[in-house]
Write a protein that holds these residues in place. Sequence first.
Motif: not given
Ligand code: FAD
Length: 490
Positions: A257-260, A263, A285, A289, A292, A352-353, A357, A386-387, A391, A394-395
Amino acid sequence: MTARTPVAPPPALVWFRRDLRDHDHAALSAALRTGGAVYCAFVFDTDILDALPSRHDRRVHFIHGSLQALDAALRARGGALIVRHGRAVQHIPALAQALAVGAVHANRDYEPAAKARDQAVAHALAPLGIALHLHKDQVVFDGDAVRTRAGTPFTVFTPYKNAWRQRLLQHTSPHAPPDELPDLAAHPCAGPIASPPPRLSTGIPTLADIGFEATNLPELGITPGMPGARALWDAFAQGRIQRYADLRDYPARRGVSYLSVHLRFGTIAIRALVRHALALRADAWLDELIWRDFFFMILDHFPHVVERAFKPAYDAIEWDDWPQGLAAWQAGRTGYPLVDAAMRQLLHCGWMHNRLRMLTASFLCKDLGIDWRLGERHFAAQLNDFDLAANNGNWQWAASSGCDAQPYFRIFNPVSQSQKFDPQGDFIRRYVPELARVPLPFLHAPWTMDRSAQQAAGIVLGRDYPLPIVEHASARQRTLMRYAVVKEQG
Ligand code: FAD
């Protein structure tokens, strides 16, 4: 008998932080419900800004653009956003006093530093007789809302997810569609906003006024604020969300979604997204959330994760002190093409995807043997979204030290991950142009090319693109030995 004139409720101040929208907003809604005049303010908090590693920060640029959109929306409702630059702990009490408000309303934050700031602000407001009310807004459930049967916080995702869904569905009935749910939608935000007295409203400072520079956000096509969030959501909801489960792992495809970032800064409401995900039956999807919410809950209940491993045994691991390895990883020069493409995407876009990550985080701690905290710090400096909660969670997942983490003996192979998730090499070619002419059979492991293959591809390995800085199979063995200490501790 003389008729009593009704006493007008005192005005209220809404303090915006990471919730830069004027709808579906818990604090704004609560302030409007008091019936008094509602003022709105934001502080560019120097306690946060001064700690940023660079004056060229996409997050600050994004916030700045989002404030302009918020101010425009508030002006359309008769008000305006008051913006200050300095310490929140000084500006919020000063503004509250100058506006003679009865209370300040803000949305709850779960980061330890933010909790301390809010306590300090509440403390400064108290002698003025002004309360600080914090509302749940950033997550769907917080506090004790989702607990194990024993009443403790969950530390494993799947049972948490099941309990989270069950709790949500308790509020759902065939007669009450999800957007009627009290927990999700009791936040109407209609109503006029009060216009601040001119002496208190000086407009939004420029980026230069607060000591920052513009970044490449526009070039990246990132539109801040509510309009940017709306456009991304519309594009995702009109089709891509239905293919999310199939495409989400392929970084060359537009599958997520690229919405992070939206959010992160609250330019879209989590409740609205959950409502839509339920209505569209977008389960995969919705699970993201819920992840999160899960990591916010973990940070809230286990704040030690900010400094240390969630599982204490993992603090005994001895990491390598290898600054050159860290620098190569940060710059995208490890010799592993998909890892390098991902790290360069991060530097260029601040995003980053998710699959990458996971791969790059695993590569740092399990191939290079470098402390996950150094990687976490680099991501914290670079990611637009960055949250701390997500972050760190997931790390720690990647380093195996977190709650419900990847087992330590599961170590991503950077070549097979590349073959699987970037099968045509499109993503690698986009971010590592020096490999653009390398034929697909060699692209995922270019060091397997002999001299004539390199010549044909117009590249000399070790000169134009690095040879691998570690050999994966032996790095894997070293990691298994490094992590053996965890078993001894356990
Ligand atoms: P989508 O796949 O469309 O997901 C929708 C939303 O769900 C995201 O915008 C996010 O808010 C939430 N979400 C998705 N995956 C995760 C997850 N694994 N953990 C928590 N929430 C999630 N996400 C961040 O928002 N901030 C960070 O600092 C962050 N750091 C990360 C570090 C590492 C090492 C890893 C592996 C993941 C991290 N993520 C982080 C989770 C995830 O990679 C991103 O949320 C996501 O890539 C954002 O792209 P999107 O909005 O298109 O996600």
